[in-house]
Design a protein around this motif. Structure first.
Motif, short mmCIF file in Angstrom:
data_model
loop_
_atom_site.label_atom_id
_atom_site.label_comp_id
_atom_site.label_asym_id
_atom_site.label_seq_id
_atom_site.Cartn_x
_atom_site.Cartn_y
_atom_site.Cartn_z
N ARG A 144 -6.86 2.16 -4.94
CA ARG A 144 -6.41 2.95 -6.05
C ARG A 144 -6.93 4.45 -5.53
N LYS A 145 -6.37 5.46 -5.53
CA LYS A 145 -6.73 6.91 -5.05
C LYS A 145 -7.38 7.60 -6.36
N ASN A 146 -6.72 7.32 -7.62
CA ASN A 146 -7.34 7.86 -8.86
C ASN A 146 -6.54 6.97 -9.99
N ALA A 147 -6.55 7.61 -11.22
CA ALA A 147 -6.39 6.82 -12.28
C ALA A 147 -4.91 6.51 -12.27
N ASP A 148 -4.03 7.49 -11.72
CA ASP A 148 -2.73 7.60 -11.72
C ASP A 148 -1.95 6.85 -10.57
N THR A 149 -2.90 6.59 -9.34
CA THR A 149 -2.29 6.53 -8.16
C THR A 149 -2.70 5.25 -7.33
N VAL A 150 -1.87 4.28 -7.08
CA VAL A 150 -2.52 3.36 -6.12
C VAL A 150 -1.47 3.24 -4.89
N TYR A 151 -1.97 2.56 -3.84
CA TYR A 151 -1.34 2.57 -2.46
C TYR A 151 -1.35 1.12 -2.00
N ALA A 152 -0.12 0.60 -1.52
CA ALA A 152 -0.18 -0.67 -0.65
C ALA A 152 -1.17 -0.29 0.91
N TRP A 169 0.14 2.82 3.16
CA TRP A 169 1.71 2.86 3.54
C TRP A 169 2.77 3.20 2.46
N LEU A 170 2.19 3.04 1.23
CA LEU A 170 3.33 3.48 0.29
C LEU A 170 2.57 3.55 -0.92
N GLU A 171 2.95 4.87 -1.59
CA GLU A 171 2.21 4.87 -3.20
C GLU A 171 3.03 4.26 -4.00
N GLY A 172 2.33 3.98 -5.00
CA GLY A 172 2.83 3.20 -6.11
C GLY A 172 3.02 1.57 -6.06
N ASN A 173 2.59 1.11 -4.72
CA ASN A 173 2.89 -0.22 -4.29
C ASN A 173 1.68 -0.86 -4.07
N THR A 187 3.84 -6.18 7.08
CA THR A 187 3.21 -6.17 5.82
C THR A 187 4.29 -5.96 4.81
N CYS A 188 3.98 -6.91 3.69
CA CYS A 188 4.95 -7.07 2.87
C CYS A 188 4.55 -6.29 1.49
N GLY A 189 5.53 -5.99 0.72
CA GLY A 189 5.13 -5.32 -0.57
C GLY A 189 5.87 -5.42 -1.63
N LYS A 190 5.58 -4.97 -3.00
CA LYS A 190 6.62 -5.15 -4.09
C LYS A 190 8.14 -4.60 -3.59
N ASN A 191 8.70 -4.61 -4.65
CA ASN A 191 10.13 -4.31 -4.51
C ASN A 191 10.92 -4.84 -3.07
N PHE A 192 10.44 -5.84 -2.74
CA PHE A 192 10.84 -6.37 -1.52
C PHE A 192 10.97 -5.43 -0.25
N MET A 193 9.74 -4.90 -0.17
CA MET A 193 9.67 -3.95 1.25
C MET A 193 8.93 -4.56 2.21
N LEU A 194 9.53 -4.46 3.56
CA LEU A 194 8.68 -5.13 4.51
C LEU A 194 8.60 -3.83 5.62
N ASN A 195 7.32 -3.83 6.13
CA ASN A 195 6.96 -2.74 7.25
C ASN A 195 6.71 -3.56 8.49
N LYS A 196 7.32 -3.23 9.49
CA LYS A 196 6.74 -3.50 10.88
C LYS A 196 5.95 -2.64 11.73
N TYR A 197 4.57 -2.94 11.98
CA TYR A 197 3.95 -1.87 12.78
C TYR A 197 3.60 -2.58 14.00
N ASN A 213 13.26 -4.88 -8.04
CA ASN A 213 11.92 -4.91 -8.82
C ASN A 213 11.09 -6.17 -8.68
N GLY A 214 10.57 -6.63 -7.79
CA GLY A 214 9.79 -7.80 -7.49
C GLY A 214 8.79 -7.88 -6.45
N ASN A 215 8.29 -9.10 -5.91
CA ASN A 215 7.28 -9.18 -4.94
C ASN A 215 7.75 -10.04 -3.81
N ILE A 216 7.44 -9.77 -2.62
CA ILE A 216 7.46 -10.72 -1.59
C ILE A 216 6.13 -11.58 -1.59
N THR A 217 6.43 -12.98 -1.41
CA THR A 217 5.18 -13.70 -1.67
C THR A 217 4.60 -14.49 -0.41
#
Length: 400
Positions: A144-152, A169-173, A187-197, A213-217
């Motif tokens: 969490r960056k602040n009260a309104d912003t989180v990051y994956a 790597w992603l705000e609000g995730n 790395t997997c995140g909400k909204n079925f997002m997958l990043n390869k690094y 609108n969901g999660n990779i588990t």
């Protein structure tokens, strides 16, 4: 199946003991982790080891700067050297949740614990999953960056506990799952997002966005570099917010090959009735995934749903009871330690499996002497099988 043994953890001064995750190592040890309450304290973390002889040892952890608040574990993993890593969160003296990573040596002693707080004025950082190799530990979760912003967020540590890089790597995730494969970090995140690094520098190579609108588990891979991700996404059934299980197969470039949906049932009376939880590639058999599904016919409760798909994962391991003559290729040093050397008269692919038939590597062999890094392999016995029909023979490799 026949039960071999059972191990219980009970103590008069521990209450609300909750198991969370388990893993094993190449020596046959089982590691179980979870949380418990001690008198006048919040949640603490426990890790206990069950040896093949069923002798049990335990380690507990709590943040000494704030014994009254919660420390919670999410995952536990082992590397090929026998070290154990666990992740989750701890509560700081200022009541902030901090991402937590701990290492336990193969002698089962706590080596180090590291916490990470993105912003000391924020209060909500936590780890959800980790992946390890012989050189690094990778943790993903939310900061969490602040009260309104989180990051994956994804963090990389070396085996000494030094932070090598941090990727927000992603705000609000939120990072929900992580995997290592073929010298890359997924790395997997909400909204079925997958990043390869890239594994070393953490450079972004590509992104897959399922736009749901969901999660990779969970995430898994096959020897052909295909990627399998599973989880759930929101849906509406009869005007009620619900969820459906989803299962994707992607190619090595992040392109969708297929998608399987486990729809929410029409008798839904509860939120989130259908979810996929995990997937597993079983060489020679297929792709399995586990989920839960709500069913009115089952007494208004959840039922466990396990399904198997057979499509392209059809390669079987060698018959362990047989020794085959090897022609046209040979392993130069056997047993091998950090390097595998293969001398070949031809160009072909070798499939490496462990004694359980699980595929561990796909090795490309050229004419001449080939050298391969085997530092990521656990000590044990492996089998090398040529994938070219005209090349006969399977050879046993002993990895020290």
């Amino acid at each position: 199946p026949k039960r071999d043994w059972s191990s219980d953890v009970c103590s008069s001064d521990l209450t609300q003991t909750i198991p969370v995750d388990m893993t094993s190592d190449q020596f046959g040890n089982i590691f179980v982790t979870g949380t418990f309450l001690k008198p006048s304290q919040g949640k603490n973390i426990f890790i206990y080891r069950i040896k093949p002889t069923q002798v049990r040892n335990s380690i507990t952890y709590s943040n000494t700067n704030n014994l009254a608040s919660d420390d919670v574990v999410a995952r536990i993993k082992t590397d090929a050297k026998g070290n154990i890593y666990f992740c989750g969160y701890q509560t700081s003296a200022t009541l902030a949740r901090e991402m937590l990573l701990g290492k336990i040596s193969k002698q089962f002693a706590l080596s180090w614990v590291r916490s990470y707080n993105y912003n000391s004025n924020a209060t909500d950082d936590f780890a959800t999953d980790l992946a390890v190799d012989n050189f690094n530990a990778f943790v993903t979760g939310q900061c969490r960056k602040n009260a309104d912003t989180v990051y994956a967020t994804t963090l990389k540590y070396d085996t000494g506990g030094v932070l090598m890089y941090q990727k927000h790597w992603l705000e609000g995730n939120q990072g929900t799952a992580i995997g290592l494969f073929n010298n890359a970090v997924y790395t997997c995140g909400k909204n079925f997002m997958l990043n390869k690094y890239s594994r070393n520098g953490g450079n972004l190579l590509w992104t897959f966005n399922g736009l749901m609108n969901g999660n990779i588990t969970d995430i898994d891979f096959d020897i052909f570099k295909n990627i399998y991700i599973t989880g759930y996404a929101d849906t509406v059934v009869n005007g009620i917010l619900s969820s459906q299980g989803l299962f994707f197969k992607l190619d090595s470039l992040g392109n969708k090959v297929w998608k399987i949906t486990m729809p929410a049932t029409s008798d839904t009376t509860s939120v989130n009735p259908g979810r996929y939880i995990s997937c597993e590639i079983v060489p020679g058999q297929g792709v399995y995934f586990l989920g839960k599904k709500y069913s009115k016919s089952q007494g208004h409760g959840y039922c466990i749903k396990t399904q198997k798909f057979v499509e392209e994962i059809t390669i079987s391991g060698p018959k362990l009871e047989n020794d085959y003559p090897v022609q046209n290729w040979s392993i130069l040093e056997n047993p091998a330690s950090g390097i595998i050397e293969i001398n070949s008269k031809l160009t072909f692919d070798l499939l490496m499996t462990d004694v359980a038939g699980r595929v561990t590597k796909l090795i490309k062999v050229s004419e001449g002497i080939n050298r391969y890094d085997a530092s990521d392999l656990k000590a044990g016995i492996y089998f090398l099988k040529p994938l070219k029909p005209e090349i006969k023979g399977t050879q046993k490799l002993i990895k020290l």
